[in-house]
Enzyme design. Structure first.
Site, PDB file in Angstrom:
ATOM      1  N   TYR A 224       0.810  -1.219   0.000  1.00  0.00           N
ATOM      2  CA  TYR A 224       0.000   0.000   0.000  1.00  0.00           C
ATOM      3  C   TYR A 224       0.842   1.266   0.000  1.00  0.00           C
ATOM      4  CZ  TYR A 224      -0.047  -0.517   5.244  1.00  0.00           C
ATOM      5  OH  TYR A 224       0.242  -0.685   6.568  1.00  0.00           O
ATOM      6  N   GLU A 225       0.150   2.377  -0.236  1.00  0.00           N
ATOM      7  CA  GLU A 225       0.764   3.709  -0.409  1.00  0.00           C
ATOM      8  C   GLU A 225       1.764   3.726  -1.567  1.00  0.00           C
ATOM      9  OE1 GLU A 225      -0.922   5.659   1.047  1.00  0.00           O
ATOM     10  OE2 GLU A 225      -1.699   4.518   2.735  1.00  0.00           O
ATOM     11  N   GLY A 226       1.434   3.025  -2.632  1.00  0.00           N
ATOM     12  CA  GLY A 226       2.309   2.910  -3.793  1.00  0.00           C
ATOM     13  C   GLY A 226       3.181   1.691  -3.639  1.00  0.00           C
TER      14      GLY A 226
END
Length: 592
Positions: free
Chosen positions: A434-436
């Site tokens: 997550y978050e890229g």
């Protein structure tokens, strides 16, 4: 059992990241070594005594959804109330908006202890940090006055809503729409998935930061805007009004972080307000994302530390076989077996390298905002930009690796859920996603950050690394001269890889095929460099008879272990980076 490694955290803050240098900016007049120690001690107590005991029970119980309401595991609501009471949410934000006015690097250190103690819990405050950052940078004066005070105390929490079923990392494909109401507000309709702490029973209101598309906007990311949608509308006097049209309609069934509610959110004419300008959603989003990416990197450090502490305790307690050099009658504690000690030393060294990368990134972010001179701010901003993808990706990969080694040390008992070692691995596995995803971080590093300002960020980093090579080579301690012999060639390999990736007319597919390997090399070399910085400081402590000599000697030993087992492999990484896209299997070769 978890106890915050206060001495290790302070060493990383004060000796490697040199947090005290921020005092020269004039932005942190209250900052002192005594204050740092006091804050970390209190954060450690809260994390160890309140949050850590709820980690296992929260994983077993999980969250439940009924009639649109999410119930968190037993004890979480009460723990959140204590978090609010302690004032932890606003520690790293300016005093003029209700924060404590302390550096974000100190906030990162406090968050590390929360993430170690209870990763699922820590995700709630982590998402609120990002919303606060966005409001401070892009919010109107009215929005700041209405929402920041309660967000800063933690009485209200926040979520970040980007992802849709058809639009994951491809944010430009989102379909959630916003229609103007004619009074300055907007009516938002759509569905979002994977929304961390999107609904819960801990805070009295939740402020959702939602990406949506307005009418007649251009396609793709250029047509996206960011909206503030409160769970409960807020009256002019600050009291809560009617329930807004945004609800959780599902909870994701996940591999780990079961104590964290990950929601499917539906908006049906939810009332919201623009944050910043129309079509400025991507710029506002990246304020939240950059804050989240560093926080997730610290999360990798935190979960690794928790897994390490549990593995270390088990290795001291578990007796099996005869260990070489132990005079007592067998069976001996497995910590005396060289293979187990090798794993534990690797875990410890990589945790400290990852911690140093994250803290240095956070210090650079502080300097980029508060250094008095524009040239110094620009230098620090370049360093922050360069280190952010490394901090996020390399540190979270370390989190997974260390948690996996923790299971290995437990042996068969690690594969059994009752010991809790498996939970750390399950929890850690989301952080590289997550978050890229870490692949996106690698593409950002090799495709964008290397070319910034004509390649200045990497040149400046390599200059700093080579200064440390010289410091180690000229040290009176022969152990440090051995560090120089590993760090120097590793820096040369990183420079060669960067030059290859930025060469004129280099095929983009070849560059991206080596992106993940390049990021790993950059993380290995940067982490090794910072451990060497720590070793130089430890040697100074030994020379001046400062502090515990065993602690200082331990820092040098960890740097040597990392140098021999990780930095020594750096020159060999070049071939994998430069292999190119032609060696990637095509669809036919993949079979199936």
């Amino acid at each position: 059992m978890y106890r915050a490694p206060i001495d290790d955290i302070r060493f990383a803050l004060e000796e490697i990241a040199v947090m005290d240098g921020l005092k020269a900016t004039g932005a942190f007049p209250e900052l002192s070594s005594d204050l740092t120690a006091a804050i970390l001690e209190e954060a450690g107590k809260f994390s160890g005594d309140v949050l850590a005991p709820l980690n296992r029970s929260g994983d077993l119980e999980g969250c439940t959804l009924a009639d649109g309401k999410v119930t968190t595991p037993e004890g979480i609501k009460e723990a959140y109330a204590k978090f609010v009471e302690g004032g932890w949410q606003g520690l790293q934000f300016p005093a003029e908006v209700g924060g404590m006015g302390l550096p974000r690097v100190l906030g990162a250190a406090v968050m590390e202890t929360l993430q170690s103690a209870n990763m699922a819990f820590s995700l709630g405050p982590m998402l609120t940090f990002g919303a606060i950052e966005a409001l401070i940078a892009k919010g109107s004066d009215e929005q700041k006055a209405m929402y920041l005070p309660k967000l800063m105390t933690g009485e209200w929490s926040a979520s970040m809503q980007l992802t849709e079923p058809q639009a994951g990392s491809d944010v430009g494909a989102l379909r959630t729409k916003a229609e103007p109401n004619g009074d300055g507000s907007w009516s938002i309709t759509g569905q979002k998935i994977y929304i961390t702490w999107g609904e819960h029973d801990c805070a009295e209101n939740i402020i959702h930061a939602v990406l949506a598309r307005t009418p007649d906007g251009p396609p793709g990311t250029k047509g996206i805007s960011l909206f503030l949608i409160p769970k409960f509308l807020v009256n002019a006097d600050g009291s809560l009004g009617e329930r807004n049209g945004i609800h959780a309609i599902g909870l994701e069934h996940k591999l780990g972080i079961h104590g964290s509610p990950t929601c499917v959110m539906e908006m049906a004419g939810a009332k919201g307000w623009l944050i910043g300008e129309e079509f400025g959603g991507m710029a506002a989003m990246f304020i939240m994302m950059n804050a989240a990416r560093l926080a997730v990197g610290v999360q990798g450090v935190g979960i690794a530390e928790r897994a390490y502490q549990q593995a270390l305790a088990y290795a001291r307690d578990r007796k099996q076989g005869r260990a070489p050099g132990v005079e007592s009658e067998p069976p001996h504690a497995i910590i005396h077996h060289p293979d187990v000690r090798q794993m534990l030393t690797t875990m410890k060294a990589k945790i400290e390298a990852a911690r140093a990368i994250c803290y240095n990134c956070a210090v650079s972010a502080d300097e980029a905002e508060f250094e008095p001179e524009a040239e110094d701010r620009a230098y620090s901003r370049r360093r922050e930009e360069l280190l952010t993808p490394i901090a996020k990706a390399w540190a979270t990969d370390v989190g997974v690796e260390v948690a996996s080694l923790g299971i290995q040390i437990h042996g068969g008992m690690g594969f059994i859920e009752e010991t809790g070692a498996a939970q750390h691995y399950r929890d850690a596995r989301i952080a590289p996603i997550y978050e890229g995803t870490n692949g996106i971080q690698a593409m950002d590093l090799i495709g964008r950050k290397l070319a910034m300002d004509g390649g200045a960020p990497m040149r400046e980093l390599l200059d700093d690394i080579r200064q440390t090579v010289e410091d180690c080579a000229t040290s009176s301690n022969p152990e440090l001269s051995k560090l120089a012999k590993r760090l120097g060639p590793a820096a040369d390999a990183l420079e060669a890889a960067a030059k290859w990736a930025t060469a004129a007319r280099r095929d983009r597919a070849d560059i991206l095929a080596g992106a993940t390997a390049f990021l790993k090399l950059a993380g290995d070399v940067t982490g090794g460099w910072l451990l060497c910085v720590g070793a130089v400081s430890a040697q100074r402590r030994l020379k001046n008879a400062e502090g515990d000599p065993a602690f200082a000697e331990g820092k040098i030993l960890l740097a040597r272990h990392f140098a021999e087992t990780v930095l020594s492999t750096a020159p060999a990484a070049l071939a994998g980076i430069q292999a190119g896209a032609s060696l990637l299997a095509d669809e036919a070769a993949l079979g199936g």
